[in-house]
Design a protein around this motif. Sequence first.
Motif, PDB file in Angstrom:
ATOM      1  N   THR A 173       0.854  -1.191   0.130  1.00  0.00           N
ATOM      2  CA  THR A 173       0.087   0.058  -0.143  1.00  0.00           C
ATOM      3  C   THR A 173       0.794   1.224  -0.026  1.00  0.00           C
ATOM      4  O   THR A 173       2.003   1.291   0.728  1.00  0.00           O
ATOM      5  CB  THR A 173      -0.964   0.072   1.204  1.00  0.00           C
ATOM      6  OG1 THR A 173      -1.717  -1.026   1.060  1.00  0.00           O
ATOM      7  CG2 THR A 173      -1.571   1.299   1.264  1.00  0.00           C
ATOM      8  N   VAL A 174       0.662   2.129  -0.760  1.00  0.00           N
ATOM      9  CA  VAL A 174       1.250   3.235  -1.134  1.00  0.00           C
ATOM     10  C   VAL A 174       0.394   4.471  -0.840  1.00  0.00           C
ATOM     11  O   VAL A 174      -0.669   4.485  -1.129  1.00  0.00           O
ATOM     12  CB  VAL A 174       2.129   3.337  -2.369  1.00  0.00           C
ATOM     13  CG1 VAL A 174       2.800   4.725  -2.622  1.00  0.00           C
ATOM     14  CG2 VAL A 174       2.546   2.276  -2.945  1.00  0.00           C
ATOM     15  N   GLN A 175       0.976   5.174   0.110  1.00  0.00           N
ATOM     16  CA  GLN A 175       0.038   6.572   0.326  1.00  0.00           C
ATOM     17  C   GLN A 175       0.947   7.700  -0.032  1.00  0.00           C
ATOM     18  O   GLN A 175       1.820   7.756   0.224  1.00  0.00           O
ATOM     19  CB  GLN A 175       0.068   6.688   1.935  1.00  0.00           C
ATOM     20  CG  GLN A 175      -0.742   7.789   2.556  1.00  0.00           C
ATOM     21  CD  GLN A 175      -2.105   7.384   2.455  1.00  0.00           C
ATOM     22  OE1 GLN A 175      -2.698   6.273   2.681  1.00  0.00           O
ATOM     23  NE2 GLN A 175      -3.067   8.441   2.121  1.00  0.00           N
ATOM     24  N   ILE A 176       0.052   8.297  -1.107  1.00  0.00           N
ATOM     25  CA  ILE A 176       0.866   9.581  -1.608  1.00  0.00           C
ATOM     26  C   ILE A 176       0.053  10.780  -1.357  1.00  0.00           C
ATOM     27  O   ILE A 176      -0.921  10.885  -1.787  1.00  0.00           O
ATOM     28  CB  ILE A 176       1.101   9.434  -3.043  1.00  0.00           C
ATOM     29  CG1 ILE A 176       1.944   8.250  -3.221  1.00  0.00           C
ATOM     30  CG2 ILE A 176       1.822  10.689  -3.752  1.00  0.00           C
ATOM     31  CD1 ILE A 176       2.018   7.793  -4.825  1.00  0.00           C
ATOM     32  N   GLU A 177       0.451  11.662  -0.462  1.00  0.00           N
ATOM     33  CA  GLU A 177      -0.272  12.780  -0.030  1.00  0.00           C
ATOM     34  C   GLU A 177      -1.551  12.312   0.546  1.00  0.00           C
ATOM     35  O   GLU A 177      -1.642  11.306   1.505  1.00  0.00           O
ATOM     36  CB  GLU A 177      -0.379  13.857  -1.021  1.00  0.00           C
ATOM     37  CG  GLU A 177       0.790  14.741  -0.785  1.00  0.00           C
ATOM     38  CD  GLU A 177       1.705  15.127  -1.809  1.00  0.00           C
ATOM     39  OE1 GLU A 177       1.246  15.288  -3.218  1.00  0.00           O
ATOM     40  OE2 GLU A 177       2.806  14.929  -1.778  1.00  0.00           O
ATOM     41  N   ASN A 178      -2.886  12.734  -0.054  1.00  0.00           N
ATOM     42  CA  ASN A 178      -4.011  12.024   0.395  1.00  0.00           C
ATOM     43  C   ASN A 178      -4.646  10.962  -0.302  1.00  0.00           C
ATOM     44  O   ASN A 178      -5.839  10.476   0.250  1.00  0.00           O
ATOM     45  CB  ASN A 178      -5.106  13.363   0.593  1.00  0.00           C
ATOM     46  CG  ASN A 178      -4.543  14.504   1.502  1.00  0.00           C
ATOM     47  OD1 ASN A 178      -4.093  14.089   2.557  1.00  0.00           O
ATOM     48  ND2 ASN A 178      -4.954  15.697   0.879  1.00  0.00           N
ATOM     49  N   SER A 179      -3.915  10.283  -1.287  1.00  0.00           N
ATOM     50  CA  SER A 179      -4.392   9.067  -1.928  1.00  0.00           C
ATOM     51  C   SER A 179      -3.645   7.990  -1.663  1.00  0.00           C
ATOM     52  O   SER A 179      -2.481   7.956  -1.288  1.00  0.00           O
ATOM     53  CB  SER A 179      -4.593   9.430  -3.413  1.00  0.00           C
ATOM     54  OG  SER A 179      -4.736  10.814  -3.639  1.00  0.00           O
ATOM     55  N   PHE A 233       5.162   3.672   2.365  1.00  0.00           N
ATOM     56  CA  PHE A 233       4.868   2.388   1.591  1.00  0.00           C
ATOM     57  C   PHE A 233       4.716   1.492   2.940  1.00  0.00           C
ATOM     58  O   PHE A 233       5.248   1.456   4.159  1.00  0.00           O
ATOM     59  CB  PHE A 233       6.191   1.824   1.324  1.00  0.00           C
ATOM     60  CG  PHE A 233       6.556   2.085  -0.377  1.00  0.00           C
ATOM     61  CD1 PHE A 233       5.835   3.448  -0.905  1.00  0.00           C
ATOM     62  CD2 PHE A 233       7.496   1.516  -0.903  1.00  0.00           C
ATOM     63  CE1 PHE A 233       6.116   3.988  -2.011  1.00  0.00           C
ATOM     64  CE2 PHE A 233       7.743   2.296  -2.328  1.00  0.00           C
ATOM     65  CZ  PHE A 233       7.289   3.093  -2.952  1.00  0.00           C
ATOM     66  N   ALA A 234       3.769   0.554   2.897  1.00  0.00           N
ATOM     67  CA  ALA A 234       3.520  -0.540   3.806  1.00  0.00           C
ATOM     68  C   ALA A 234       3.041  -1.739   3.176  1.00  0.00           C
ATOM     69  O   ALA A 234       2.554  -1.758   2.295  1.00  0.00           O
ATOM     70  CB  ALA A 234       2.498  -0.176   4.660  1.00  0.00           C
ATOM     71  N   ASN A 235       3.528  -2.670   3.845  1.00  0.00           N
ATOM     72  CA  ASN A 235       3.135  -4.092   3.342  1.00  0.00           C
ATOM     73  C   ASN A 235       2.017  -4.463   4.160  1.00  0.00           C
ATOM     74  O   ASN A 235       1.727  -4.532   5.210  1.00  0.00           O
ATOM     75  CB  ASN A 235       4.335  -5.104   3.932  1.00  0.00           C
ATOM     76  CG  ASN A 235       3.852  -6.607   3.718  1.00  0.00           C
ATOM     77  OD1 ASN A 235       2.875  -6.892   3.325  1.00  0.00           O
ATOM     78  ND2 ASN A 235       4.860  -7.520   3.685  1.00  0.00           N
ATOM     79  N   SER A 236       0.983  -4.394   3.191  1.00  0.00           N
ATOM     80  CA  SER A 236      -0.398  -4.707   3.614  1.00  0.00           C
ATOM     81  C   SER A 236      -1.159  -5.931   3.336  1.00  0.00           C
ATOM     82  O   SER A 236      -2.581  -6.284   3.778  1.00  0.00           O
ATOM     83  CB  SER A 236      -1.443  -3.691   2.897  1.00  0.00           C
ATOM     84  OG  SER A 236      -1.366  -3.536   1.586  1.00  0.00           O
TER      85      SER A 236
END
Length: 602
Positions: free
Chosen positions: A558-564, A584-587
């Motif tokens: 899972t990639v968090q880029i700003e608000n998305s 980045f997170a291993n989801s």
Amino acid sequence: MPEARLKTGMEEFDRALGGGIVARSLILLGGDPGIGKSTLLMQALGALARLNERVLYISGEESPEQLKLRADRLGILADNFLVLAENRFETVLSHIDESQCSVVVVDSVQSIFSPSLDSAAGSVSQIRHVTAGILDVVKRGAAACFLVGHVTKDGVLAGPKVLEHMVDTVLSFEGERSHPYRILRASKNRFGSSSEIGVFEMGDRGLQEVANPSELFLSERPEGVSGSAVTALVEGTRPILAEIQALVTGPAPGQGRRTWLGVDSQRLALMIAVLEKKLGLALADQDIFLNAVGGVRASEPAADLAVAGALLSSFMDRVAGSRTVLFGEVGLAGEARRVSNAEGRIAEAARLGFTRIIAPKANVEAAAPGRGLKLVAITHIKELASLLFQEERGFASGAEAGPVTKRTQGEKKLEESAKPGTRLRVGPNIRELRKRKGLSLPKLAKLTGIAASNLSSLELNKSSPTLNTLVRIAAAFNMKLGAFLDEVVYEKAVVRRRGQGRKLKTNIPGHAVEILAGDEPHHTLEARLVTIRAPSKPLAIPSRETDLFVYCLEGELTVQIENSGYTLKAGDSLYLLASAVARFANSGTGAVRLLLFGAPLT
Ligand code: TYD
Ligand code: MG
């Protein structure tokens, strides 16, 4: 002809002056406002008065009442201690001239004012005029004179700097107002050594001399905490033990910040480069704070091993042996080099009850036996972890890190070639890199400010570069210092078999990074294989100066880029602009494996 010196009997004070006050000398004492300059000089004059010297304290800053209050607080009562509150230049001069004193203090140069000049008190032309006048009187008379000069951090009152070349001796009184310790240091001394320091502690009744600075500098040392290492410095002729503290945290978004106090920034940069290159530590995106505790200056190369030790200890979160002292220079290839004055350093460590010393082999071999402590020889920085964190061998932080003691053939060869005395391949590396950057020798000379002839002899390996030279060349190439340290092989193609990339040791559990390409200085692409072994919390990805391409080989990311937020699975990819701040997170449930492409960090 040796000058006659007047000793105050305050040993720390006399020592910083090179053994006492020289008659007819003009001494500038600089320091931040409130640091204790007036207190120090009043005490010094008080001590002289008690020795039956006639002394004069002129203050343009304080009223007679204030001066008396301070003198009372400091327990100074003497007929031959004259005090004058005065700020008119001409009056000050005539008092110095006629007072028949052996030592005079003028506090401060900024407060003395001559109406013969148009400019305001404290202006550069005023303080120059005042100093020139006092210098003239002092050289014609018999008294020595201390001139106090306030220094402000932002250099608004640039006064004292202007005066440094006019006076015989420049002393600075250093310390932090929130801490009681003060160090008196000579930065210029026409009549003696300028390397001795005097150490004091500010208390209710003025400044107390600190005869055992090692004890002071170690007094607040936390035990059982990572990031701390003790070194043995030599200040002038005196060995002093001091604590080096490091805090390595990250990864941070972007290039890690470097903040330091009391150590030489170039030596710190070299230690970071050597730890990266020789131990494979991933430090580029870590924030690094380094501090020589207590206001001591650990800028001599002998502090290298302790600087490296503190960094390593913080990065690995391992505690260094609390009764261990480290000293020794670390060279470009990671080799431990002998330093001077080893006997004094060892003796000081023994005196303070330390039980182990880690020092360069050459120093250990030359040391006299005895003293009830164990001398441990180190030849290369690779041995540091296993020596420093004695209990546990090696330093496997992530599961991927093997024991440090296991060396490859190539590493052994490099160590051999890096023994003191033999030369590194730094010169040819620089030549090669310069050509690749399309720079001529004269152009590089212009960029670095180093003569082309010197650069040429360096490239031909006829001379060894100083650290300063290397730093300048690295800046001109826009490259890390570490790029010069390895032997560079310019292969047109590099094949790496599975698992053969350079593994970075990270301090994030379950996180493994393997550099597949891009760690050669001439590579313009970088490829990394990143493994996140188990489901994880989001981790900031360092923003870089270049874009990043990510390809998911396995698992769920899972990639968090700003608000998305986005989820990538095997076969998905992502193009990330340099400006994007991402996490980045291993989801998923299993391991995530990613291929990352970008431009190498310079
Ligand atoms: P001072 O000598 O006036 O500093 P400077 O001349 O450099 O401006 O000393 C400043 C501070 O020291 C002030 O905050 C009070 C403190 N102090 C003590 O703590 N103990 C003392 O005995 C004295 C005289 C001052
Ligand atoms: Mg003052």
